[in-house]
Design a protein around this motif. Structure first.
Motif, short mmCIF file in Angstrom:
data_model
loop_
_atom_site.label_atom_id
_atom_site.label_comp_id
_atom_site.label_asym_id
_atom_site.label_seq_id
_atom_site.Cartn_x
_atom_site.Cartn_y
_atom_site.Cartn_z
N ASN A 36 0.80 -1.09 -0.20
CA ASN A 36 -0.03 -0.09 0.07
C ASN A 36 0.88 1.20 -0.03
O ASN A 36 1.76 1.35 0.88
N GLY A 37 0.63 2.22 -0.79
CA GLY A 37 1.28 3.62 -0.82
C GLY A 37 2.43 3.36 -1.44
O GLY A 37 3.29 4.42 -1.63
N SER A 38 2.75 2.51 -2.36
CA SER A 38 3.91 2.51 -3.13
C SER A 38 3.95 2.97 -4.33
O SER A 38 4.86 3.35 -5.23
N GLY A 39 2.64 3.36 -4.83
CA GLY A 39 2.72 4.29 -6.02
C GLY A 39 1.93 3.59 -6.94
O GLY A 39 1.79 3.96 -8.39
N LYS A 40 1.14 2.41 -6.79
CA LYS A 40 0.62 1.73 -7.97
C LYS A 40 -0.53 2.31 -8.68
O LYS A 40 -0.57 2.55 -9.86
N SER A 41 -1.37 2.84 -7.98
CA SER A 41 -2.52 3.83 -8.38
C SER A 41 -1.85 4.91 -9.18
O SER A 41 -2.18 5.28 -10.15
N THR A 42 -1.24 5.54 -8.47
CA THR A 42 -0.42 6.95 -9.09
C THR A 42 0.12 6.66 -10.43
O THR A 42 0.08 7.21 -11.57
N LEU A 43 0.98 5.24 -10.64
CA LEU A 43 1.21 4.99 -11.92
C LEU A 43 0.27 4.83 -13.04
O LEU A 43 0.27 5.24 -14.06
N1 LIG Z 1 -3.57 13.39 -4.74
C1 LIG Z 1 -2.49 12.82 -4.00
N2 LIG Z 1 -1.98 13.97 -3.41
C2 LIG Z 1 -0.73 13.80 -2.55
N3 LIG Z 1 -0.36 12.82 -2.33
C3 LIG Z 1 -1.00 11.34 -2.94
C4 LIG Z 1 -2.02 11.62 -3.65
N4 LIG Z 1 -2.42 10.52 -4.34
C5 LIG Z 1 -1.50 9.55 -3.59
N5 LIG Z 1 -0.60 10.08 -2.83
C6 LIG Z 1 0.46 9.50 -2.21
O1 LIG Z 1 1.11 8.79 -3.25
C7 LIG Z 1 1.70 7.65 -2.51
C8 LIG Z 1 0.98 6.62 -3.50
O2 LIG Z 1 -0.22 6.37 -3.36
P1 LIG Z 1 -1.02 5.35 -4.44
O3 LIG Z 1 -0.30 5.70 -5.78
O4 LIG Z 1 -2.46 5.27 -4.10
O5 LIG Z 1 -0.39 3.94 -3.59
P2 LIG Z 1 -1.01 2.63 -4.15
O6 LIG Z 1 -2.02 2.44 -4.83
O7 LIG Z 1 0.26 1.70 -4.29
O8 LIG Z 1 -1.73 1.90 -2.66
C9 LIG Z 1 1.12 7.68 -0.98
O9 LIG Z 1 1.96 7.87 -0.11
C10 LIG Z 1 -0.03 8.48 -1.03
O10 LIG Z 1 -0.18 9.02 0.11
#
Ligand SMILES: Nc1ncnc2c1ncn2[C@@H]1O[C@H](COP(=O)(O)OP(=O)(O)O)[C@@H](O)[C@H]1O
Ligand SMILES: [Mg+2]
Lengths: 246, 488
Positions: A36-43
């Motif tokens: 969790n929080g590794s950046g998967k959704s962000t990617l």
């Molecule tokens: N809109 C945002 N603004 C600031 N930080 C974000 C935002 N979205 C995600 N993050 C941060 O980026 C990191 C990766 O999140 P995310 O990509 O959702 O991870 P995963 O999908 O791997 O659980 C986390 O530390 C999260 O808190």
């Protein structure tokens, strides 16, 4: 098919993807696993062009075309599909209407004719049945009142009708019971083809028991820390991400 | 270079309101300004009988004693009533029996607008489409009414109100002002004095009107006010569905539109009244546009009668209207379905009044407000229950959708209940188009404007589905077009 080179990206000035490279050839299925929080959704958002998710360095190409310079809808028309971790509700717009509007918008961007109403309906019926959602569900507002599992299956129906070249599936397996997981896995396996690629983003090994990936990448703190074959998923399951990182 | 860019920007801007063209139609205008002679001029032009002139003059004298209303939520600069024309008619007047005599420029206008004023076109155009009879009002006069013969066979009277005053004086005299009395409000009184044309409909007892009826209003002449008058009487057990649409050219000065619509439903009769209002809204800076100050009221006189208002309001610089139902007959039903969209500098203050006087009367109010740009959008509604109205039910749902953070949405419900058996329900929500929704739609292939249009149409669906099918499609497109440039 998809080539990511030294990608740095983030939200509002915070870097979350910190130098990620990945090569996904046509016809292959790769998994990205990470805590969790590794950046998967962000990617997944950076790849699909969500507003506010900016790449600051590196490059991403889809079939040689620069993906990062396209808008979200253009990426969709170019053949990219994102199955969301948390599918969104759009009240008052039926699933059927949403999907037809989307399909025709893509076809228009590609310079193709609209799909006929009959063909579209036949296709949608077939896929709804395959992913075990009733047409009654399909006529309701987009994801409105759907359970977590129904939302995920609805994403799969959309994927099956839109027929992307590259599907990014963000934790499509989470929230699914074992039967639904099978249905989804069958759907993915059925759609596998030499000119279609999948990037399965997941947290657990579960889905990978049913959809055998060609490669598994471990994502930690915005970087790929290991890449291996399907056996890597099992290793992760045994030893956890901490053990792997070491 | 700079000049070029400016010209381009201008051209782009003018393309946003697609109905903003002007037609080159020679018109005959009344002398500018407003006094008793203006009223006499209009009446004379229409060849009206004495009683009609007297009625107008009475209204005019009353109007002179009245004061311009002062609205809390609307910002309207003072209107100079002497600086306008109150009557404009195309010089080449067609005889209404023969559409062939219609000025080609007018014919072309309606063609451009996509309004079917030729019967064969209506029939040829859409396969399997229901027939729609059209009364086309161009500036101050009705220029065409279609399907007269077929309607006459059914006993339905559908004609311009000017004709009706001449041909059916007994009916017009009986009902004109019966629902909206002359002294009702400043604009209704003004309309009573100077109304130029409009539509009259009478559906005889037991008749189900064989087609949709519609009036299409077009303001073309400059500096003219438009004051149309619509009167619909549905006799016992009859049914009619009626639709009005309206557009105006793009002009820098504001133009006043002050209409009065009166509906009467006798025992077991039903009137469905739909409006797609698309008067010119003014430009992005709030320059120009129509002042739309309209009084619409329906009287459910008969037992079990029903009046249903559906409106899609996207145009006008300022809209001030409250289509209302007086529910006098026992078991009568009033409905109000509204979508009001404001963008740029538009202001809308709209809603309804449901006045419950009879026993077991029921009303439903569904209002969807959409605000974008710097616009201001107010729902204002009254539900009143009289002391002898037993078992009244009302359900009100007011939803507001905001695009951006510079616009305003307000909900102002008034509830006055004088009978304890009444059950009144009111629900209200305010939301924004979410980034999640926009991204979701865009990730599936819709561009931003298409995504916004889709989400907004979903928001307005409950109302849009009340419209006759052909018009629902139009209205959907209109919502999308009216929001172009509202995001991003
Ligand atoms: N809109 C945002 N603004 C600031 N930080 C974000 C935002 N979205 C995600 N993050 C941060 O980026 C990191 C990766 O999140 P995310 O990509 O959702 O991870 P995963 O999908 O791997 O659980 C986390 O530390 C999260 O808190
Ligand atoms: Mg995630």
């Amino acid at each position: 098919m998809l080539k990511i080179e030294d990608l740095h990206a983030g939200v509002e000035g915070t870097e979350i993807i910190k130098g990620l490279s990945l090569d996904l050839p046509a016809g292959e299925v790769h998994a990205i696993m990470g805590p969790n929080g590794s950046g998967k959704s962000t990617l997944s958002y950076v790849l699909s062009g969500r507003d506010g998710y900016e790449a600051t360095a590196g490059s991403v190409t889809l079939d040689g075309e620069d993906l990062l310079s396209m808008e979200a809808h253009e990426r969709a028309a170019a053949g990219l599909f994102l199955g969301l971790q948390y599918p969104v509700e759009i009240p008052g717009v039926s699933n059927v209407n949403f999907l037809r509007t989307a399909l025709n918008a893509q076809r228009k961007l590609r310079g193709e004719d609209e799909i006929s109403a009959a063909d579209f309906l036949r296709e949608t019926r077939k896929e709804a049945e395959a992913f075990d959602l009733s047409m009654d569900h399909m006529k309701r507002g987009v994801n409105v009142g759907f359970s977590g599992g129904e939302k995920k299956r609805n994403e799969m129906i959309q994927m099956a009708v839109l027929k992307p070249r590259l599907a990014l599936l963000d934790e499509t397996d989470s929230g699914l019971d074992i039967d639904a997981l099978r249905v989804v896995a069958d759907g993915i396996n059925r759609m596998r083809s030499p000119d279609r690629s999948f990037l399965l983003i997941t947290h657990y090994q579960r889905l990978l028991d049913y959809v055998k990936p060609d490669k598994v990448h471990v994502l930690q703190d915005g970087r790929i820390t290991r890449t291996g074959g399907p056996e890597l998923a099992a290793e992760l399951e045994r030893e956890g991400y901490v053990g792997i990182a070491a | 270079m700079a000049a070029n860019a400016e010209a381009l920007a201008l051209a782009e801007e003018s393309s946003k309101y697609k109905w903003g063209f002007t037609s080159d139609v020679e018109s005959e205008l009344s002398p500018k300004g407003l006094d008793e002679n203006t009223v006499r001029y209009i009446s004379m032009k229409k060849g009206e009988p004495e009683w009609m002139l007297d009625w107008r003059l009475k209204a005019f004298r009353l109007w002179q004693t009245m004061e311009h209303p002062d609205w809390s939520k609307l910002n309207v600069p003072p209107i100079d009533y002497q600086d306008a024309y109150y009557y404009a008619e195309p010089k080449k007047k067609p005889t209404l029996e023969s559409l062939d005599d219609l000025d080609p420029a007018i014919r072309e206008t309606y063609e451009k607008l996509g309004i079917p004023i030729e019967e064969q076109k209506v029939l040829a155009n859409v396969e399997g489409a229901r027939k729609v009879a059209v009364d086309a009002v161009f500036d101050s006069v009705s220029v065409a009414t279609t399907f007269r013969e077929e309607l006459t066979k059914a006993g339905v009277i559908f004609m311009s109100i000017s004709e009706a005053i001449r041909e059916h004086p007994e009916l017009v005299r009986k009902w004109l002002g019966a629902v909206v009395p002359q002294r009702d409000n400043f604009f209704a009184t003004l309309n009573s004095a100077v109304f130029s044309d409009g539509t009259f409909v009478y559906i005889p007892e037991g008749v189900r009107c064989p087609m949709e009826l519609s009036t299409y209003f077009r303001i073309n002449a400059e500096n003219t006010g438009q004051f149309e008058r619509t009167l619909i009487v549905a006799d016992k057990g009859s049914y009619v569905s009626y639709l009005e649409g309206c557009t105006a050219p793009q002009r820098d000065e504001n133009q006043l539109h002050a209409a009065v619509v009166e509906l009467v439903a006798l025992d077991d009769a039903e009137i469905k009244y739909s409006t797609v209002q698309n008067w010119y809204p003014g430009d992005e800076n709030g320059m120009g546009g129509i002042y739309n100050f309209v009084t619409k009221r329906g009287h459910c006189r008969g037992a079990r009668s029903k009046i249903s208002w559906t409106q899609v309001e996207t145009g006008s610089a300022v809209t001030w209207k409250y289509p209302s139902c007086v529910l006098a007959g026992e078991d009568s039903v009033g409905e109000f379905y509204s979508v009001a969209l404001t963008n740029n500098a538009q202001q809308a203050d709209t809603g309804t009044k449901m006045i419950h006087l009879g026993k077991n009367t029921r009303s439903t109010i569904i209002s969807k407000g959409i605000s974008a740009g710097r616009s201001d959008n107010t729902y204002r509604g009254l539900v009143r229950v009289g002391p002898s109205a037993e078992n009244v039910r009302n359900f009100t749902q007011c939803d507001s959708l905001l695009l951006g953070d510079k616009c305003g949405a307000h909900t102002v419900p008034y509830i006055e209940v004088k009978n304890p058996s009444a059950q009144i329900e009111h629900e209200a929500t305010t939301s924004k188009i979410s980034d999640d929704q926009l991204f979701y739609a865009m990730s599936r292939g819709l561009d931003e404007e298409e995504a916004v249009a889709l989400i907004v149409n979903g928001f307005a669906r409950e109302v849009l589905q009340q419209l006759p099918m052909e018009f629902a499609v139009e209205a959907q497109k209109l919502l999308g077009i009216s929001l172009e440039g509202a995001v991003g």
